[in-house]
Design a protein around this motif. Structure first.
Motif, PDB file in Angstrom:
ATOM      1  N   ILE A  95      71.443  14.399  31.253  1.00 32.60           N
ATOM      2  CA  ILE A  95      70.654  15.488  30.656  1.00 32.60           C
ATOM      3  C   ILE A  95      71.297  15.952  29.349  1.00 32.60           C
ATOM      4  O   ILE A  95      70.610  16.174  28.343  1.00 32.60           O
ATOM      5  CB  ILE A  95      70.524  16.666  31.639  1.00 32.60           C
ATOM      6  N   GLY A  96      72.626  16.080  29.335  1.00 32.56           N
ATOM      7  CA  GLY A  96      73.334  16.489  28.120  1.00 32.56           C
ATOM      8  C   GLY A  96      73.148  15.490  26.991  1.00 32.56           C
ATOM      9  O   GLY A  96      72.943  15.869  25.829  1.00 32.56           O
ATOM     10  N   ALA A  97      73.206  14.203  27.329  1.00 34.90           N
ATOM     11  CA  ALA A  97      72.997  13.162  26.320  1.00 34.90           C
ATOM     12  C   ALA A  97      71.568  13.194  25.788  1.00 34.90           C
ATOM     13  O   ALA A  97      71.334  13.031  24.587  1.00 34.90           O
ATOM     14  CB  ALA A  97      73.314  11.797  26.925  1.00 34.90           C
ATOM     15  N   ALA A  98      70.608  13.411  26.687  1.00 29.69           N
ATOM     16  CA  ALA A  98      69.198  13.459  26.274  1.00 29.69           C
ATOM     17  C   ALA A  98      68.937  14.637  25.344  1.00 29.69           C
ATOM     18  O   ALA A  98      68.214  14.520  24.350  1.00 29.69           O
ATOM     19  CB  ALA A  98      68.310  13.545  27.502  1.00 29.69           C
ATOM     20  N   LEU A  99      69.545  15.783  25.652  1.00 33.37           N
ATOM     21  CA  LEU A  99      69.359  16.969  24.807  1.00 33.37           C
ATOM     22  C   LEU A  99      69.945  16.767  23.412  1.00 33.37           C
ATOM     23  O   LEU A  99      69.504  17.399  22.453  1.00 33.37           O
ATOM     24  CB  LEU A  99      69.989  18.195  25.472  1.00 33.37           C
ATOM     25  N   SER A 100      70.957  15.882  23.299  1.00 28.26           N
ATOM     26  CA  SER A 100      71.556  15.609  21.996  1.00 28.26           C
ATOM     27  C   SER A 100      70.547  14.993  21.040  1.00 28.26           C
ATOM     28  O   SER A 100      70.585  15.220  19.830  1.00 28.26           O
ATOM     29  CB  SER A 100      72.761  14.671  22.154  1.00 28.26           C
ATOM     30  N   TYR A 101      69.640  14.190  21.587  1.00 28.66           N
ATOM     31  CA  TYR A 101      68.630  13.539  20.755  1.00 28.66           C
ATOM     32  C   TYR A 101      67.463  14.476  20.437  1.00 28.66           C
ATOM     33  O   TYR A 101      66.781  14.312  19.431  1.00 28.66           O
ATOM     34  CB  TYR A 101      68.104  12.292  21.452  1.00 28.66           C
ATOM     35  N   ILE A 102      67.254  15.455  21.307  1.00 30.70           N
ATOM     36  CA  ILE A 102      66.158  16.409  21.083  1.00 30.70           C
ATOM     37  C   ILE A 102      66.517  17.412  19.987  1.00 30.70           C
ATOM     38  O   ILE A 102      65.664  17.863  19.233  1.00 30.70           O
ATOM     39  CB  ILE A 102      65.817  17.144  22.393  1.00 30.70           C
ATOM     40  N   LYS A 103      67.817  17.746  19.888  1.00 31.92           N
ATOM     41  CA  LYS A 103      68.272  18.736  18.913  1.00 31.92           C
ATOM     42  C   LYS A 103      67.959  18.275  17.490  1.00 31.92           C
ATOM     43  O   LYS A 103      68.268  17.158  17.107  1.00 31.92           O
ATOM     44  CB  LYS A 103      69.786  18.939  19.062  1.00 31.92           C
ATOM     45  N   PRO A 104      67.308  19.128  16.686  1.00 33.11           N
ATOM     46  CA  PRO A 104      66.934  18.731  15.317  1.00 33.11           C
ATOM     47  C   PRO A 104      68.158  18.533  14.425  1.00 33.11           C
ATOM     48  O   PRO A 104      69.189  19.170  14.605  1.00 33.11           O
ATOM     49  CB  PRO A 104      66.086  19.914  14.821  1.00 33.11           C
ATOM     50  N   THR A 105      68.019  17.642  13.461  1.00 30.14           N
ATOM     51  CA  THR A 105      69.100  17.364  12.504  1.00 30.14           C
ATOM     52  C   THR A 105      69.234  18.523  11.515  1.00 30.14           C
ATOM     53  O   THR A 105      68.239  19.028  10.995  1.00 30.14           O
ATOM     54  CB  THR A 105      68.824  16.071  11.726  1.00 30.14           C
ATOM     55  N   VAL A 106      70.462  18.939  11.285  1.00 31.65           N
ATOM     56  CA  VAL A 106      70.735  20.022  10.337  1.00 31.65           C
ATOM     57  C   VAL A 106      71.510  19.447   9.153  1.00 31.65           C
ATOM     58  O   VAL A 106      72.507  18.745   9.332  1.00 31.65           O
ATOM     59  CB  VAL A 106      71.537  21.163  10.999  1.00 31.65           C
ATOM     60  N   TYR A 107      71.046  19.747   7.948  1.00 31.33           N
ATOM     61  CA  TYR A 107      71.704  19.288   6.730  1.00 31.33           C
ATOM     62  C   TYR A 107      72.465  20.461   6.102  1.00 31.33           C
ATOM     63  O   TYR A 107      71.930  21.562   5.989  1.00 31.33           O
ATOM     64  CB  TYR A 107      70.687  18.735   5.737  1.00 31.33           C
ATOM     65  N   THR A 108      73.704  20.199   5.730  1.00 30.70           N
ATOM     66  CA  THR A 108      74.523  21.211   5.064  1.00 30.70           C
ATOM     67  C   THR A 108      74.927  20.703   3.690  1.00 30.70           C
ATOM     68  O   THR A 108      75.584  19.666   3.573  1.00 30.70           O
ATOM     69  CB  THR A 108      75.778  21.540   5.887  1.00 30.70           C
ATOM     70  N   SER A 109      74.519  21.432   2.667  1.00 31.90           N
ATOM     71  CA  SER A 109      74.840  21.070   1.288  1.00 31.90           C
ATOM     72  C   SER A 109      75.883  22.051   0.752  1.00 31.90           C
ATOM     73  O   SER A 109      75.734  23.264   0.908  1.00 31.90           O
ATOM     74  CB  SER A 109      73.575  21.116   0.426  1.00 31.90           C
ATOM     75  N   THR A 110      76.937  21.505   0.154  1.00 38.43           N
ATOM     76  CA  THR A 110      78.050  22.339  -0.323  1.00 38.43           C
ATOM     77  C   THR A 110      78.329  22.068  -1.798  1.00 38.43           C
ATOM     78  O   THR A 110      78.476  20.910  -2.204  1.00 38.43           O
ATOM     79  CB  THR A 110      79.325  22.058   0.492  1.00 38.43           C
ATOM     80  N   ALA A 111      78.388  23.136  -2.569  1.00 43.38           N
ATOM     81  CA  ALA A 111      78.708  23.038  -3.999  1.00 43.38           C
ATOM     82  C   ALA A 111      80.124  23.555  -4.228  1.00 43.38           C
ATOM     83  O   ALA A 111      80.500  24.607  -3.721  1.00 43.38           O
ATOM     84  CB  ALA A 111      77.717  23.849  -4.822  1.00 43.38           C
ATOM     85  N   LEU A 112      80.901  22.791  -4.976  1.00 40.36           N
ATOM     86  CA  LEU A 112      82.262  23.189  -5.327  1.00 40.36           C
ATOM     87  C   LEU A 112      82.274  23.649  -6.782  1.00 40.36           C
ATOM     88  O   LEU A 112      81.894  22.898  -7.676  1.00 40.36           O
ATOM     89  CB  LEU A 112      83.227  22.016  -5.139  1.00 40.36           C
ATOM     90  N   VAL A 113      82.707  24.898  -6.985  1.00 37.94           N
ATOM     91  CA  VAL A 113      82.701  25.487  -8.329  1.00 37.94           C
ATOM     92  C   VAL A 113      84.131  25.868  -8.721  1.00 37.94           C
ATOM     93  O   VAL A 113      84.828  26.546  -7.964  1.00 37.94           O
ATOM     94  CB  VAL A 113      81.805  26.744  -8.391  1.00 37.94           C
TER      95      VAL A 113
END
Length: 248
Positions: free
Chosen positions: A32-50
């Motif tokens: 069940i834990g493995a199956a839920l991993s595939y259901i979870k939507p992909t999150v994108y994190t964009s980072t700017a270095l200044v």
């Protein structure tokens, strides 16, 4: 003779008899834990270095103040994810997270460019002030050195002892002033030489992992502990019922 009881051994023996149930439930939870991993939507994190430059700017160097200043420039669904951190001295990172890669990247770049432009604007003002200060010191030093030259000439030509004493006193003060101007000028030139303009260094985007193995192991550990508690409770109920029936 009273029969010796071993309650702990009795519980362990009961759990061992139900080991297939314990193992099976643990495996089920892992699946069940493995199956839920595939259901979870992909999150994108964009980072700017200044690179913030080495100008003095309190408002644009504190993460909390930066967040409050620029979050209103972002879409409502992204403003809450704005994360500002001090990576290293003179380096700030601005991050946004969301489910749409293109939106996250474009808005991260937008807010980072705006932040960088504000830093550059402030830097240019400070640089111009510092340059004007240097020019003023150069002018003051030149006039003081001219005055020193004039008083040296007056001292050579003076015949009156009172005037000679006065010229020497003025000359001493002028030389002290000139020395201070030289020191301040050297410091101003040093600061100008070290001045570095703020710059947007890089923008990178990472994709969140589904953490399949981690989630499966956590779910398995949870399932194992839960079934263990249930088996102990089951055995306790059996023992309690047996004790009640013996009393009756």
């Amino acid at each position: 003779m009273e029969k010796i009881k071993y309650p702990v051994y009795d519980y362990i023996k009961f759990i061992w008899k139900k080991k297939l149930l314990l193992i099976g439930f643990t495996i089920l939870c892992m699946v069940i834990g493995a199956a839920l991993s595939y259901i979870k939507p992909t999150v994108y994190t964009s980072t700017a270095l200044v690179f913030t430059g080495n100008g003095n700017n309190e408002k644009l160097s504190k993460p909390r103040l930066i967040t409050d200043t620029y979050k209103d420039e972002l879409p409502e669904d992204l403003s809450g994810s704005l994360d500002v951190k001090i990576a290293e001295p003179f380096q700030i990172t601005l991050s946004l997270s969301g489910s749409d890669k293109k939106t996250v990247e474009s808005n991260t770049k937008k807010v980072a460019e705006q932040y960088t432009n504000d830093l550059i604007e402030r830097f240019n003002v400070q640089f111009e002030v510092q340059k004007n200060y240097k020019n003023s010191l150069e002018g003051a030093l030149k006039k003081t050195e001219e005055a020193i030259s004039e008083y040296n000439q007056l001292i050579q030509e003076a015949s009156d002892e009172y005037k000679l004493l006065h010229y020497n006193e003025v000359l001493f003060n002028k030389e002290e002033t000139a020395e201070k101007y030289r020191s301040d000028l050297n410091e101003a030139e040093y600061d100008l030489a070290l001045a570095e303009t703020p710059e947007l260094m890089d923008v990178t985007t990472n994709q969140s992992s589904n953490n399949l193995l981690r989630n499966a192991l956590l779910a398995g550990a949870f399932g194992f502990q839960l079934m263990l508690v249930l088996l102990v409770l089951w055995k306790y109920i059996i023992n309690a019922r047996r004790a009640l029936s013996q009393r009756q």
